[in-house]
Write a protein that holds these residues in place. Structure first.
Motif, PDB file in Angstrom:
ATOM      1  N   VAL A  90      36.014  33.249  38.226  1.00  0.00           N
ATOM      2  CA  VAL A  90      34.580  33.534  38.361  1.00  0.00           C
ATOM      3  C   VAL A  90      34.360  34.989  37.962  1.00  0.00           C
ATOM      4  N   ALA A  91      33.723  35.193  36.819  1.00  0.00           N
ATOM      5  CA  ALA A  91      33.424  36.538  36.342  1.00  0.00           C
ATOM      6  C   ALA A  91      31.944  36.811  36.535  1.00  0.00           C
ATOM      7  N   GLY A  92      31.516  38.013  36.181  1.00  0.00           N
ATOM      8  CA  GLY A  92      30.110  38.369  36.296  1.00  0.00           C
ATOM      9  C   GLY A  92      29.913  39.530  37.249  1.00  0.00           C
ATOM     10  N   ASP A  93      28.664  39.821  37.586  1.00  0.00           N
ATOM     11  CA  ASP A  93      28.316  40.964  38.408  1.00  0.00           C
ATOM     12  C   ASP A  93      28.964  40.874  39.783  1.00  0.00           C
ATOM     13  N   PHE A  94      29.516  42.006  40.255  1.00  0.00           N
ATOM     14  CA  PHE A  94      30.228  41.963  41.537  1.00  0.00           C
ATOM     15  C   PHE A  94      29.290  41.682  42.704  1.00  0.00           C
ATOM     16  N   PHE A  95      27.991  41.995  42.556  1.00  0.00           N
ATOM     17  CA  PHE A  95      27.040  41.676  43.615  1.00  0.00           C
ATOM     18  C   PHE A  95      26.937  40.162  43.843  1.00  0.00           C
ATOM     19  N   THR A  96      27.226  39.401  42.803  1.00  0.00           N
ATOM     20  CA  THR A  96      26.992  37.958  42.891  1.00  0.00           C
ATOM     21  C   THR A  96      28.270  37.141  42.998  1.00  0.00           C
ATOM     22  N   ARG A  97      29.341  37.556  42.353  1.00  0.00           N
ATOM     23  CA  ARG A  97      30.497  36.655  42.264  1.00  0.00           C
ATOM     24  C   ARG A  97      31.228  36.467  43.585  1.00  0.00           C
ATOM     25  N   PHE A  98      31.087  37.430  44.508  1.00  0.00           N
ATOM     26  CA  PHE A  98      31.745  37.290  45.805  1.00  0.00           C
ATOM     27  C   PHE A  98      30.855  36.633  46.856  1.00  0.00           C
ATOM     28  N   SER A  99      29.580  36.507  46.553  1.00  0.00           N
ATOM     29  CA  SER A  99      28.603  36.192  47.585  1.00  0.00           C
ATOM     30  C   SER A  99      28.360  34.696  47.720  1.00  0.00           C
TER      31      SER A  99
END
Length: 1013
Positions: A879-888
């Motif tokens: 899962v790549a992409g903005d760190f604000f979103t990928r962990f959430s």
């Protein structure tokens, strides 16, 4: 008309006024000059019933409006754009299609509903699926209908009203106001009474009648009965092409009852013909003059009303540009220049993006090489060739390249322009990431075309960049001296064009100030604000109405550029000039989904105060009539404008963090960041990371507050204070900031951590946005913090900070990975056991030493967690992409569990990967200055220059990167014993090299590491 006759009889009419989207056509048919925009009409209708009304929410079947009035005069307004989710059609279609409820049945059901459903979707395209989901969950019809009513109010307040002011007396108008449940939803949402006036659906019609009566001096014309008015047919009897400007609009000729008149066009040239009024004297169109300068097209003489057949538009006003460029180069270089190997070859330049600022530079260079420069048109089918949903300017770029490929142009020039020159001091002068990435996404869309795509960085001026010379030598086989001579001529042509633009701007500005009449400063990205296809020709529309327009890039800078973006600084420069002169007003043209513009526009209200300004968002579906309505309303509001008399209230001083870890409270008292009165909070994008950072902050002697839960309520709360165009982490941060402010005890000081990212990512603007928000909302003793060199790392030693925060971030990454693995291979209850053991560990690790001492036992506990199979046997998805979103789990709502149910492990890219990339990028940048890549040769070079700044810098960067790499390998090695990791340590060099095969390493941020992964 027949229905009206049936209702009131065939009455005589002495005065006619029209309003609405079709007001111009209806006015032309009826032969009246009293044609007024909806903003003025609704304001007049409302003040007829109550002169003290100051806020109007108007919702019709297809569009919505917000109007703010002072002393009965509209001074601010907004309209919905392409979205219909805050309109009557949204409510009617949603209730009818899925619930079988007619419009008349909505109000009673919704008002009596005990628990309205809270819908996530505020988009008409997705609400139906939410309705069906609510039905599946067993929600009764009344609660679902009530949820739809609240969705209308929420969408209107977020997308139409936005952050604008809500006054003391609110009117709800339009057909939707007949549904009293909507009035209740608005009253509940804004926290004040909302008045529904008599016949709310007719207030626009009443208002236009009152305007016509007032502006005619109550003088009626010849009486005509309704039947006679509505009897004639409106016949199209011909058309012609207008040659008054280079838009070459098609103008229709109509006939009504023997009366012939022209109708149409993007400006108001023919409007006064059917209004039977004297033609408004137009003013010089400086936007057109700007195009003539940049594209080197001789000015055309104004044409009389043409009576000829259509003139074919071959060049869109810029086709002859390359011929002029050739002549310029011949004069600059002389006739004796040796022909380059590419002499006679054709090269296409798309009429899109940076071409609208830098065409003299591009065309003069290639003409100087002896090439034939072909400037594209824009094929409207270009967006069909794209591989993603791009913004409008990027869609136009696809259309421009498509035009060149269809014309058989094999070589196309599409540079990656990283930064623009800046004549004044500014933070930075980046172009947006989409504009920078133009050559990379267009290469994927047109794989059969050969693109010439050098990276151009004009930080040190045009003459300080030799990349295009190098490209001509390496890819076109041009001798270096010939390429250098062509570049020198190109720089001269570009600077001469920019100098001429500044001359025109200075002359126009001085003339506007001297005249004292309202004038518009037109601002925006050059490919938005100054092009007919992206701006709906707003410059031509306004100048044809007699309003002077000055393009923002023709204005001299009056101060420092406060942002990292070139065009944002131009917009704010125009704002600064508008503030200095009462007759100058800002019009900013943008496009939907431009996040950088959203952050820039968020500054306008605080900068301009009560002074009116207009933001136009335009895309391929924007109707010309809608733009015309907004412009007319803006001009009306400018005419009504007076400097605000409202008191600004007592001065407010925000709490702030200063150097050395000291805080200056709102009352001026200074305290330490480590004082027990100070509680610090961290935005929660990932519970594991947030808990780990809270643990590390305690090691530093700070006093962290509890983890802020990430909920839908925080997003909804934050959206009430934003435009809805900003990236979603911003309203979530605002929601959490408000929660911190409201839940703290009196006298407490609260700090909220906010990362100050780097351009071109918009996280670079978060800190400034939130600082303005705290000041505007007058929140005392609330401050933002971010340890940086500029603030002395909050009074901490940099090495101590690194040693504390590095393991916290890495352990957060590891626990996210273990959590995802256990959801697939863990025995029942293993997730609960993980979170329990982690909470116990965090509580016990009161210092870094205790953290290290307790870590082996914690790892052993995790290794003992029961599992059903080996995770390495399971499919894994990165899962790549903005760190604000990928962990959430909030943003990844249901995705993780959906994959887990199918036995697939999701592995979000580690946050530490981003820090490793930053460290490697710094080291690579230094190595590139030597013409090398990081590695043995660069290390040897640094060692030979160990006493020089560059050599020392490289060695320090190498040591920092090696330290981060070593720390990650150490902690991952410890947790490897759990048997629950499915990925190894991150290797920044590999990620960097893989990503650089597809996009330039100069686009700083998460793009390259995301693609590299």
């Amino acid at each position: 008309m027949h229905a009206l006759i049936d209702a009131v009889g065939n009455r005589p009419i002495g005065l006619i006024g029209t309003t609405g989207s079709a007001r111009e056509l209806a006015g032309a048919y009826l032969g009246t000059e009293h044609v007024y925009n909806e903003i003025s009409a609704h304001a007049a209708g409302a003040t007829h019933f109550d002169p003290t009304v100051d806020t109007i929410f108007e919702i019709g079947g297809q569009d919505s409006k917000y109007i703010y009035l002072r002393n009965g005069v509209p001074i601010d307004y907004a309209m919905n754009n392409a979205c219909s989710a805050g309109t009557g059609s949204f409510l009617e279609e949603s209730a009818q299609s899925d619930l079988g409820i007619t419009v008349s049945g909505i109000a009673d059901l919704a008002i009596s509903a005990p628990a309205p459903v809270q819908f996530k979707a505020t988009c008409a395209a997705f609400i139906n699926s939410d309705i069906r989901l609510a039905q599946q969950k067993g929600h009764p019809r009344d609660n679902i209908v009530a949820g739809l009513v609240y969705a209308i109010a929420a969408n209107y307040l977020n997308r139409v009203k936005g952050p604008r002011y809500v006054g003391k007396k609110v009117f709800l108008q339009g057909g939707v106001a007949l549904n009293h449940a909507v009035g209740h939803a608005f009253a509940h949402s804004v926290g004040r009474p909302v008045v529904i006036p008599p016949s709310p659906e007719l207030l626009g019609a009443l208002g236009v009648a009152l305007l016509a009566l007032t502006r005619s001096g109550s003088v009626l014309g010849s009486l005509v009965d309704l039947h006679t008015l509505g009897s004639p047919d409106m016949q199209l009897v011909g058309h012609f092409t207008c040659g008054a400007c280079k838009m070459y609009c098609t103008i229709d000729r109509f006939m009504v009852a023997g009366r012939r008149f022209p109708f149409g066009g993007r400006c108001s040239l023919y409007e006064n013909v059917w209004k039977r009024k004297a033609r408004t004297a137009g003013v010089t169109d400086l936007v057109e003059r700007r195009a003539e300068v940049l594209f080197q097209v001789p000015p055309s003489r104004p044409a009389a009303t043409p009576k000829h057949a259509r003139v074919a538009r071959k060049h869109w006003g810029v086709g002859p540009a390359y011929e002029s460029a050739k002549a310029f180069v011949r004069e600059s270089l002389g006739q004796g220049v040796t022909a380059a190997p590419v002499s006679g070859a054709r090269i296409g330049i798309p009429r899109a993006l940076t071409t609208h600022s830098l065409f003299p530079l591009y065309s003069t260079f290639f003409t100087g090489l002896g090439m034939e420069v072909l400037l594209s048109d824009v094929d409207p089918r270009g967006d069909l060739t794209s591989n993603s949903g791009f913004c409008f300017p990027a869609q136009i770029a696809h259309g421009a390249v498509l035009d060149l490929t269809r014309r058989g142009i094999e070589l196309i020039f599409i540079p990656h322009v990283m930064r623009m020159p800046h004549p004044n001091h500014c933070r930075e002068s980046y172009l947006c990431p989409i504009t920078q990435a133009e050559p990379y996404f267009l290469a994927k869309a047109f794989p059969g075309s050969r693109l010439l795509s050098p990276v151009l960085d004009f930080t040190n001026g045009y003459e300080g960049c030799s990349a295009l010379i190098d490209t001509a030598v390496q890819e076109l086989g041009v001798p270096r001296d010939a390429a250098a001579a062509a570049w020198s001529a190109a720089v001269t042509a570009q600077t001469a064009a920019e100098h001429r633009l500044r001359e025109l701007g200075t002359q126009a500005l001085n003339a506007a100030i001297a005249a004292g009449k309202p004038a518009i400063l037109l601002a925006g990205h050059s490919y938005n604000a100054f092009t007919p296809e992206a701006s709906q020709s707003v410059g031509k529309k306004l100048t044809s109405m007699g309003v002077a327009i000055i393009p923002a890039d023709c204005l001299l800078p009056v101060g420092e550029g406060p942002t990292s973006w070139h065009f944002a600084n131009q917009i704010l420069n125009a704002v600064a000039i508008a503030k200095q002169h009462p007759n100058l007003f800002l019009l900013s043209v943008s496009n939907f989904s431009c996040t950088i513009d959203a952050f820039t526009h968020s500054m306008l209200a605080s900068e301009l105060g009560s002074k009116p300004y207009l933001i136009l968002e335009i895309d391929a579906h924007t109707a010309d009539a809608g733009v015309q309505t907004r412009l007319e309303a803006f001009l009306d509001i400018i005419g009504n404008y007076e400097e605000s008399r409202r008191s600004s209230g007592a001065p407010f001083t925000a709490c702030r963090l200063v150097s050395g870890g000291r805080i200056i409270r709102s009352d001026g008292e200074a305290i330490r960041l480590t004082d027990p009165q100070v509680t610090i909070y961290f935005p929660n994008f990932s519970p594991y990371h947030t808990q780990a950072v809270i643990m590390a902050s305690r090691w530093l002697g700070l006093h962290p507050g509890a983890v802020l839960p990430l909920t839908r309520a925080q997003l909804d709360r934050g959206l009430q204070y934003t435009s809805g165009r900003e990236c979603l982490p911003l309203p979530i941060c605002i929601g959490q900031l408000l929660q911190v402010h409201e839940q703290r005890k009196p006298g407490d000081v609260a700090g909220f951590y906010m990362l100050r990212g780097g351009a071109p990512c918009v996280s670079d603007s978060y800190m400034g946005y939130l600082e303005r928000f705290i000041a505007e909302q007058r929140m005392p003793d609330l401050f933002l913090f971010d340890p940086r060199e500029e603030n002395g790392y909050l009074g901490f030693d940099k090495e101590r900070l690194t040693k504390s925060l590095s393991p916290a971030i890495i352990v957060g990454d590891v626990l996210v990975e273990i959590d995802h693995v256990l959801r697939v291979v863990g025995a029942p209850g293993s997730i609960e056991q993980l979170t329990h053991e982690w909470a116990r560990f965090v509580e016990r690790a009161g210092s870094l030493e205790e953290f290290h001492a307790g870590l082996p036992a914690f790892v052993d506990t995790l290794a003992a967690l029961p599992r059903t199979k080996d995770p390495m046997t399971c499919p894994r998805v990165v899962v790549a992409g903005d760190f604000f979103t990928r962990f959430s789990s909030f943003f990844m709502d249901g995705v993780r569990d959906l994959y887990a149910q199918r036995g697939i492990i999701l592995k979000p890219v580690d946050l530490s990967d981003l820090f490793l990339y930053f460290a490697y990028d710094e080291m690579a940048s230094t190595a590139r200055n030597w013409g090398l890549q990081p590695g043995g040769l660069a290390m040897a070079k640094a060692c030979t220059r160990i006493f020089e700044p560059e050599g020392k810098q490289y060695l320090q960067q190498w040591a920092g990167h090696q330290m981060l790499q070593g720390v990650e390998e150490h902690y991952r090695g410890l947790f490897q014993k759990t048997g629950l990791l499915v990925a190894g340590p991150n290797v920044a060099s590999t990620v960097f090299q893989k990503g650089a095969e597809h996009v330039s390493h100069t686009i700083w941020g998460e793009l390259l590491p995301t693609i590299g992964k």
